[in-house]
Structure formats: structure tokens, C-alpha cells
Write an enzyme that holds these catalytic residues in place. Structure first.
Site, PDB file in Angstrom:
ATOM      1  N   PRO A  45       8.324  -5.992   4.449  1.00 37.20           N
ATOM      2  CA  PRO A  45       7.387  -5.042   3.800  1.00 37.20           C
ATOM      3  C   PRO A  45       7.351  -3.256   4.790  1.00 37.20           C
ATOM      4  O   PRO A  45       6.694  -2.465   4.046  1.00 37.20           O
ATOM      5  CB  PRO A  45       5.383  -5.158   4.147  1.00 37.20           C
ATOM      6  CG  PRO A  45       5.764  -5.954   5.321  1.00 37.20           C
ATOM      7  CD  PRO A  45       7.303  -6.840   5.216  1.00 37.20           C
TER       8      PRO A  45
ATOM      9  N   ASP B  91       0.705  -0.863  -0.618  1.00 36.96           N
ATOM     10  CA  ASP B  91      -0.202   0.250   0.178  1.00 36.96           C
ATOM     11  C   ASP B  91       0.911   1.659   0.136  1.00 36.96           C
ATOM     12  O   ASP B  91       0.024   1.956  -0.205  1.00 36.96           O
ATOM     13  CB  ASP B  91      -0.516   0.465   1.578  1.00 36.96           C
ATOM     14  CG  ASP B  91      -0.427   0.036   2.519  1.00 36.96           C
ATOM     15  OD1 ASP B  91       1.400  -0.511   2.265  1.00 36.96           O
ATOM     16  OD2 ASP B  91      -0.640  -0.337   3.722  1.00 36.96           O
TER      17      ASP B  91
ATOM     18  N   TYR C 192       1.172  -3.733  10.982  1.00 37.33           N
ATOM     19  CA  TYR C 192       2.564  -4.552  11.189  1.00 37.33           C
ATOM     20  C   TYR C 192       2.542  -4.712  12.623  1.00 37.33           C
ATOM     21  O   TYR C 192       2.627  -3.951  13.486  1.00 37.33           O
ATOM     22  CB  TYR C 192       3.383  -3.839  11.044  1.00 37.33           C
ATOM     23  CG  TYR C 192       3.386  -4.127   9.217  1.00 37.33           C
ATOM     24  CD1 TYR C 192       3.505  -4.791   8.779  1.00 37.33           C
ATOM     25  CD2 TYR C 192       3.111  -2.407   8.395  1.00 37.33           C
ATOM     26  CE1 TYR C 192       3.470  -4.995   6.842  1.00 37.33           C
ATOM     27  CE2 TYR C 192       2.774  -2.232   7.428  1.00 37.33           C
ATOM     28  CZ  TYR C 192       3.140  -3.831   7.015  1.00 37.33           C
ATOM     29  OH  TYR C 192       2.805  -3.311   5.165  1.00 37.33           O
TER      30      TYR C 192
ATOM     31  N   ARG D 253      -4.463   4.339   6.687  1.00 37.68           N
ATOM     32  CA  ARG D 253      -5.184   3.730   5.085  1.00 37.68           C
ATOM     33  C   ARG D 253      -6.100   5.053   4.872  1.00 37.68           C
ATOM     34  O   ARG D 253      -6.727   5.973   5.356  1.00 37.68           O
ATOM     35  CB  ARG D 253      -5.610   2.685   5.586  1.00 37.68           C
ATOM     36  CG  ARG D 253      -4.864   1.497   5.590  1.00 37.68           C
ATOM     37  CD  ARG D 253      -3.863   0.888   4.625  1.00 37.68           C
ATOM     38  NE  ARG D 253      -5.062   1.637   3.294  1.00 37.68           N
ATOM     39  CZ  ARG D 253      -4.449  -0.366   2.027  1.00 37.68           C
ATOM     40  NH1 ARG D 253      -4.460  -1.564   3.454  1.00 37.68           N
ATOM     41  NH2 ARG D 253      -4.812  -0.268   1.464  1.00 37.68           N
TER      42      ARG D 253
END
Length: 651
Positions: A362, A76, A279, A270
């Protein structure tokens, strides 16, 4: 965007003229032969497909094992440099409209008075001022796919993926020659259909070039005998996209929270105002243990998040997606099929990009970004070779350039992941732990790297020396072309100079004028234009093919020191007002002026020598190849002669 060049057209100008009769090919059936076969519809594959779709003379197909487009993405984070690339494809504004903008980052650590609680200890700007005209943003990977698919559909080839194809194997005929060394469909690919009604059917496609963008378990990589090498940190992390109710005050900021004894989490807000990604640090794994053996569920991630956020509450109302993974960094030693000891005897015809050749954690937000930059690097090179613009040995530069960049990514990710998983220091004498302040300082120090702007290609066929770099100190050779504001002479429109470059495979020459009036006989800019328009050694003339427009291979743009009201458009050099198209229309979008009298004068911002001026040569993927004097005619010609073909495909 320019249109109406060859006559007036109604409708959406983003939709290019299609194939004859505007009847697109049937992408449910694969042809027996293609120029380029792309395996994998991830970010790397779609970036490459979108670029090649612009060239109707190149036969391109992209296949994927999935039954259809991605609906929910894993990646993302979109770096500033990636938005610059999206601008070249024409959808940066769409990304900026939908995405969450990462403006600031908050850092939390154990409260000194009550270590079982967390407390904020820092809050910083995410991207330093002036690094890019674009922000760092967050957007679902599936939406990025959608935008690339739109580019493909609107391109002259109307390209669409062929889904439900699993690669069985590929074979390379290394004995087959072809005209001028270009391979004649030497790669035979067998694909199994998975779609209803065709299950088990095997298709064979012969390709000039195959590009594996098929992920960490890449079948293309295995077919050419390559392997990922690296290690695991033996650390499990979870990731989840959730809709949650919490009283944690920084839930709409990017936030790194390190607790005293429960591990760490990273919060990434987001798009849409409500969704957040988290995370979560989970348990340490034993040597050679796989994360699947622990049977982690989403409830483990939620519980760990609650413990780390103490004393704040955290109630999950809906989980959109979640996963667990092991931290590890792995890298392929080469990104094509040519053995290292045969570079002078073989040309590459199979390439790998993205996760097929490098994998990592990530949390640095680099995976999707670096993967797309891989194929942006490769795409224009494949197009140049297939269209007869460049010699096939140019393709060796893909692996050489991108493997070095991936190695830098691996080293950065290894250090960053180690810091996030390390225990906190219990005292100043604790040598094993990490101080939260060290983490914040590391983030600031490497901000240019995470923004994607630190990439710098070394000296090579495509990157000249730095002998004249003093003429444009703000455009380092090998680095990306750093945009700045200008004003277009013809219509006084303020704009970003870097936004002129589209993903169309063309080179750019940005000619920054000396102090004199470009209309005068003593102007170095005028002399350059006369040379490029008339001299047999001019790369603009030498490397274009019959019926090409004057700017179809090398696009010259001029930037003057005078303001736009100080110059007479009609007195400018003829090459900067070229007649183009079947109607012979004049192009008025080649000349730009500094924003005189403001603090946004490009000559000051980018350290351009005002007395001498300069030429900045920029690759189709927006990286600076060399900086030359305005009268560096021989050096300019020699640079392009190193890899390009002249009229009729001759070097």
C-alpha cells in the site's frame, strides 16, 4: 450541471428523476435475472455500480458479504487522476473539502554527526506544477464509499447494495446464444444469505454479466479458474492510524524516515488535523513464513516507531485502526473468463477488477486508485453494449487494457517497496544498501505515476495512431484528457474544460478551432459542424438511436481562439446551439473560448496548432482516443465504425 431540460423541477438537482411512481426496487430481495451483478462493495465495485446506476434501462445489482457499509477504511491515498474521475461523478468538491492535501514530502535519514538520531535531508513538492488542476489528497476509504453510495441513491435507478450475501459459486453457459451475440443471462450465480432471519437461504440469480470486485481472495476469480501469480518479498510491515503527541516537527507532512539500524517508517497525515497514519517496517520473514506466525501486536508497531523517530518522542493516545501485512506483488494473467486462445470465438461475460486481479503493497498509494480506474474503464463499455451503442466484442478491450496497466503498477511497486525495505548504505562502496538520496530522486522521477497521470493506453480499437498528434501536443493519444481553463461564450463563465465530462457514458469531441472567425464561411470549425449535422457518414447522426438527443452518444464541444467578447453567439454554427428536450430548449453550453491575453490560454498550454486546429476524441472514461484534423471526416467516421452500432443497434 444542467437541469430543467424537460420542465421546471424543485429540490436538489443532483437527484435524478426516479423509477415510475418514484418507488425504488426492494433491494433486500434479489430478482431472478439482472443485466449486471457486481460482487463486492469495495471501491472498484461501487465505482462500477455508480456508473451503471445512471442508466434506468440496465438492471444492476451489487452484493456484498458484509452486513452494511464500510465504516473504517484501509486505503486513504487519492491520486490527482482519481479526483479528476470523482469530478465526473460529481463529488470532487466534497472530497477536497474533507481531505488532507499532500502538498510537500519530507525525507529524513540518520544524522551524520550522530547516526543514532534522524535528521531531515530533503523537502520537496509532492506533485509537479501543471500536472493536474487537482491535488493529491488523503481521505478515509469509507468516506469515498459514502460518496459513491450517494451517487447511486440519487441516480434514476435509486440503486442500493444488497448486503449479507456470500457468493457460493457461479456457472457459465457458454452454449447459450442471443440476439446479435449479446449473451442472454448465461451466468448462474448462487448466493447464501447471512442476515438474521434468513441465514442459510440460497438465492440464484442469472446475469448477462458478472463483475468480481470481491478482493484478493475473490470467489469470482476462483469460479472462473483464474489465479494470482507473483511472489512475496518476505518483509513484514505494520500500519496504524493513531492520535499521538510528538515533538517530531514534520508530523503534518507526508514524511519518509529511514533510520540507521531500526528500519523505516512512512508518515501520512490524515484528514481532520490530528489523525496520522504510520507505515512501520517490521522484521524480515523467513522463506514461506506468514506474518500471522509472528503474533505482532500494535505495541510492536508503536515501539518500532519510537525507535525510528529517535531522538523525538512519540506518545500514542488512541489507536483508531491497525494491521500488519506482508509485502508481495501478485497479478492475474487475464481479467475476464475468456481463454486467451478463444478470443475470436467467445465473448466475455465474467470480469474481475481491483484486488481480485492485482495485489501489491500500500505504500505507493495506488491500490484503491487503480482499482477504481479498472471499473471506470469497464463501466462505460458494459453500458454501451447493453444499451445497443457498441458491439459486444468491445468488452475484450477491458482485460487487454487494464491488465497491461496493472502489470506496470506491479513493477513500480516492486521497485519502490524494495527501496523502502533495503538497508541504508554504510559507505559509498556499499553495493547492497540504498542511499536516502536515491529514494528521494526515485520519488521525484516517478511523480507522474504516483499521481495517476502516467497511464497511456496502447494502439487498439479504441486508441488511434499518432499521425496527427502534432496538432495537439498536450493531448497525447492514449493518455488522459488533461484539462485546462476556458471561458464559456454564452455567459462568460471561467471554467475547466475537462470538468464538462460527466460519468454518463458519452464520447466527447473537443473541436479546437482554426484562427478564422467560426461565423465565417472559411472556418474549418463551421465546416466540421455542417458535416456532423448533415452528412450520412456523420458519427453523431449514424450512431444515435431513435428519439436520442443530438448529443446523447457523442457530445461535441467547440473551443475558439477568439476571446468571448469578440464573437457573436447568434452567428455560431447551429449544431453548437442545439434544441433539446420535449420543450425544444436551446443548449448554450457547447461553445468555449480561450482565456485570451493570459498565461492560461488553452491553445498555448496544450500545444494546439493555431493555423489548422484539430479534433480531440475523448472516451467516456476521459482518455484521448485520437487527434484528427478538423476536416478528418473519413477518419472520424471510420474510428467510431470500428466498434459502435448504428441506429437500431446495427453496426
Amino acid at each position: 450541471m444542467q437541469f430543467h431540460l424537460n420542465g421546471f423541477h424543485t429540490g436538489d438537482p443532483a437527484v435524478a428523476a426516479g423509477p415510475a411512481g418514484d418507488v425504488p426496487p426492494d433491494f433486500t430481495v434479489l430478482p431472478a435475472e439482472v443485466d449486471v451483478l457486481i460482487v463486492g462493495c469495495g471501491p472498484a465495485g461501487l465505482t462500477l455500480a455508480a456508473q451503471l446506476a445512471a442508466f434506468p434501462e440496465i438492471s444492476t445489482r451489487i452484493v456484498d458479504q458484509k452486513a452494511g457499509p464500510l465504516e473504517l477504511g484501509q486505503a486513504d491515498g487519492i491520486a490527482c487522476r482519481t479526483i479528476e474521475m470523482f469530478q465526473a461523478f460529481g463529488f470532487a468538491e466534497r472530497v477536497l473539502k474533507e481531505s488532507y492535501w499532500v502538498n510537500e514530502v519530507a525525507f529524513w535519514k540518520p544524522d551524520q554527526a550522530r547516526p543514532e538520531n534522524i535528521a531531515r535531508h530533503g523537502r520537496i513538492q509532492d506533485v509537479e506544477d501543471g500536472l493536474s488542476e487537482f491535488p493529491h489528497v488523503i481521505l478515509n476509504q469509507a468516506r469515498v464509499h459514502d460518496f459513491f453510495l450517494d451517487v447511486m441513491r440519487n441516480a434514476p435507478t435509486r440503486l442500493e447494495p444488497s448486503y449479507s450475501r456470500r457468493l457460493l459459486d457461479l456457472q457459465i453457459d457458454t452454449t447459450g446464444g442471443a440476439d446479435d451475440g449479446v449473451p442472454s443471462h448465461p451466468v448462474a450465480v448462487r448466493l447464501e444469505r447471512l442476515d438474521p432471519g434468513h441465514e442459510g437461504e440460497v438465492e440464484t440469480v442469472r446475469a448477462r454479466y458478472v463483475v468480481g470486485c470481491d478482493g484478493a481472495r475473490s470467489a469470482v476469480r476462483k469460479s472462473i479458474g483464474r489465479a494470482l501469480h507473483g511472489d512475496s518479498a518476505n518483509q513484514a510491515w505494520g500500519v496504524m492510524d493513531v492520535l499521538a503527541v510528538t515533538d517530531f516537527p514534520d508530523v503534518r507532512l507526508k514524511a519518509l524516515i529511514q533510520s540507521a539500524g531500526e528500519g523505516s517508517i512512512l508518515i501520512i497525515p490524515r484528514e481532520g488535523g490530528y489523525l496520522i497514519r504510520i507505515y512501520v517496517e517490521l522484521n524480515k520473514l523467513n522463506e514461506n513464513e506468514r506474518v500471522a506466525s509472528r503474533n505482532f501486536g500494535v505495541e510492536h508497531l508503536i515501539a518500532a516507531t519510537r525507535r525510528i523517530l529517535h531522538p523525538y518522542s512519540f506518545e500514542v493516545r488512541e489507536v483508531a485502526w491497525w494491521s500488519v501485512y506482508e509485502i508481495g506483488q501478485r497479478l492475474c494473467d487475464k481479467f475476464d473468463d475468456v481463454p486467451a486462445d478463444r478470443l475470436d470465438r467467445r465473448l466475455p461475460c465474467v470480469f474481475i477488477a481491483g484486488d481480485a486481479c492485482h495485489t501489491h503493497s500500500p505504500k505507493a498509494g495506488q491500490g484503491m486508485n487503480v482499482s477504481m480506474q479498472d471499473s471506470f474503464n469497464l463501466g462505460w463499455k458494459l453500458a454501451a453494449v447493453l444499451r445497443g451503442r457498441a458491439r459486444p466484442d468491445l468488452l475484450h478491450s477491458y482485460s487487454a487494457e487494464r491488465q497491461a496497466i496493472a502489470n506496470e503498477l506491479i513493477e513500480f511497486d516492486r521497485e519502490w517497496a524494495k527501496m523502502l525495505s533495503a538497508p541504508l548504505k554504510s559507505s559509498a562502496s556499499d553495493a547492497e544498501g540504498v542511499d536516502p538520496r536515491e529514494v528521494q530522486d526515485y520519488f521525484v522521477k516517478h511523480g507522474r505515476y504516483t499521481a495517476g497521470t502516467a497511464t497511456r493506453y496502447g494502439r487498439s480499437l479504441l486508441t488511434g495512431d499518432t499521425a496527427h498528434e502534432r496538432l495537439a501536443r498536450g493531448f497525447p493519444v492514449g493518455a488522459r484528457f488533461h484539462s485546462a481553463p476556458v471561458v464559456r461564450l454564452a455567459d462568460a463563465r471561467p471554467m475547466q474544460l475537462g470538468h464538462l465530462a460527466e460519468a454518463d457514458g458519452r464520447w466527447r469531441l473537443y473541436a479546437f478551432a482554426d484562427r478564422t472567425d467560426p461565423a465565417g464561411t472559411s472556418s474549418r470549425l463551421r465546416a466540421l459542424c455542417e458535416h456532423l449535422a448533415n452528412a450520412p457518414s456523420s458519427p453523431i447522426l449514424r450512431f444515435r438511436q431513435p428519439n436520442d438527443e443530438i448529443d446523447s452518444v457523442i457530445d461535441l464541444r467547440a473551443i475558439t481562439q477568439q476571446g468571448h467578447r469578440e464573437l457573436a453567439l447568434e452567428a455560431m454554427p447551429e449544431l453548437l446551439l442545439p434544441c433539446k428536450g420535449r420543450l425544444g430548449l436551446r443548449d448554450y453550453e457547447k461553445i468555449f473560448c480561450a482565456d485570451v491575453g493570459s498565461d492560461l490560454d488553452i491553445f498555448d498550454m496544450r500545444g494546439i496548432d493555431r493555423d489548422e486546429g484539430c479534433i480531440v476524441v475523448v472516451r467516456p472514461d476521459q482518455y484521448v482516443s485520437c487527434v484528427l484534423p478538423l476536416d478528418g471526416y473519413a477518419e472520424l467516421s471510420s474510428f467510431f465504425a470500428g466498434f459502435m452500432r448504428g441506429e437500431g443497434g446495427m453496426s
